[in-house]
Design an enzyme around this catalytic site. Structure first.
Site, short mmCIF file in Angstrom:
data_model
loop_
_atom_site.label_atom_id
_atom_site.label_comp_id
_atom_site.label_asym_id
_atom_site.label_seq_id
_atom_site.Cartn_x
_atom_site.Cartn_y
_atom_site.Cartn_z
N GLY A 1 0.83 -1.20 0.00
CA GLY A 1 0.00 0.00 0.00
C GLY A 1 0.87 1.24 0.00
O GLY A 1 2.01 1.21 0.47
N GLN B 1 3.08 9.97 1.21
CA GLN B 1 4.39 9.31 1.30
C GLN B 1 5.31 9.65 0.14
O GLN B 1 6.51 9.42 0.21
CB GLN B 1 4.20 7.78 1.36
CG GLN B 1 3.53 7.31 2.64
CD GLN B 1 3.36 5.81 2.63
OE1 GLN B 1 2.37 5.28 2.14
NE2 GLN B 1 4.35 5.09 3.15
N CYS C 1 5.75 -0.04 7.44
CA CYS C 1 5.40 1.10 6.60
C CYS C 1 6.62 1.50 5.80
O CYS C 1 7.73 1.54 6.33
CB CYS C 1 4.93 2.24 7.48
SG CYS C 1 4.51 3.73 6.57
N LEU C 2 6.42 1.81 4.53
CA LEU C 2 7.55 2.22 3.69
C LEU C 2 8.17 3.52 4.21
O LEU C 2 9.32 3.80 3.91
CB LEU C 2 7.09 2.39 2.24
CG LEU C 2 6.64 1.09 1.56
CD1 LEU C 2 5.98 1.38 0.23
CD2 LEU C 2 7.81 0.13 1.38
N HIS D 1 -4.71 1.77 7.20
CA HIS D 1 -3.34 2.29 7.39
C HIS D 1 -3.07 3.42 6.38
O HIS D 1 -2.53 4.48 6.73
CB HIS D 1 -2.35 1.13 7.20
CG HIS D 1 -0.90 1.50 7.21
ND1 HIS D 1 -0.02 1.01 8.15
CD2 HIS D 1 -0.17 2.28 6.38
CE1 HIS D 1 1.20 1.49 7.90
NE2 HIS D 1 1.14 2.26 6.82
N GLU D 2 -3.49 3.21 5.12
CA GLU D 2 -3.24 4.22 4.08
C GLU D 2 -4.10 5.47 4.29
O GLU D 2 -3.63 6.59 4.08
CB GLU D 2 -3.49 3.64 2.69
CG GLU D 2 -2.67 2.40 2.32
CD GLU D 2 -1.21 2.50 2.65
OE1 GLU D 2 -0.64 3.61 2.62
OE2 GLU D 2 -0.60 1.45 2.95
N HIS E 1 -2.56 7.71 6.70
CA HIS E 1 -1.52 8.56 6.09
C HIS E 1 -2.12 9.87 5.57
O HIS E 1 -1.54 10.94 5.73
CB HIS E 1 -0.85 7.85 4.91
CG HIS E 1 0.28 6.93 5.30
ND1 HIS E 1 1.39 7.37 5.95
CD2 HIS E 1 0.47 5.61 5.07
CE1 HIS E 1 2.22 6.34 6.15
NE2 HIS E 1 1.69 5.26 5.62
#
Ligand code: NI
Length: 181
Positions: A46, A51, A95-96, A137-138, A141
């Site tokens: 994701g 991000q 997470c990235l 989660h996204e 963000h």
């Protein structure tokens, strides 16, 4: 298509609220394609626009197992969770933008999310399990929230401190992590 740079926490853009997309244009579609390509390359399951430094409400997800399943990308513009189950589930999230750290986070197990697809059409999706976790989660963000914000302040501070140190050492300048959300 082009790969985009993924911001690593702590970074001000990751803590900001993204704004609604007012019109689904070719530029928006191109950004979504670039986000997907960036997510697959990372690799992750994701990615939210924050991000990659874009404060617009757009996310991409694909929770298919690349070794066993066909890709199943979903692009969500202006996603809104309209229903959440009382039942919760716990996943170890990564997470990235928070590379190398994983922690358990509890979230509603099932959700309904409404969004615009890349043609500007209204869609509704019922998700559960990993897909539900990933979408939540996204969307976090897009509201300037990271998974570490769901942890105790002590744990969060420790992770942010370590990330800062790793960033100063240039640890993420050329990353090849095997991370997730
Ligand atoms: Ni993330």
């Amino acid at each position: 298509m082009a790969l985009l740079d993924i911001l690593v926490a702590p970074h001000p853009t990751l803590a900001k609220k993204a704004e609604d997309v007012t019109e689904v244009t070719d530029e928006i579609r191109e950004t979504l394609d670039n986000m997907l390509e960036t997510m697959y390359k990372a690799p992750g399951i994701g990615l939210a626009a924050n991000q990659v430094g874009i404060l617009k409400r757009m996310i991409v997800v694909d929770v298919a197992n690349p070794e066993e399943e066909e890709p199943a990308p979903i692009k969500l513009i202006n996603p809104v969770i309209t229903q959440s189950s009382d039942d919760l589930s716990t996943y170890q999230e990564g997470c990235l933008s928070v590379p190398t750290f994983y922690e358990e986070v509890e979230r509603p197990e099932k959700i309904t999310v409404e969004y615009l697809d890349e043609n500007g059409q209204k869609q509704s999706l019922k998700a559960e399990g990993l897909l539900a976790t990933c979408i939540q989660h996204e969307i976090d963000h897009l509201n300037g929230v990271l998974f570490v914000d769901h942890l105790s302040r002590l744990k969060k501070n420790m992770i942010v401190k370590k990330l800062n140190k790793l960033k100063k050492q240039g640890a993420f300048d050329k990353r090849q992590d095997t991370h997730t959300l």
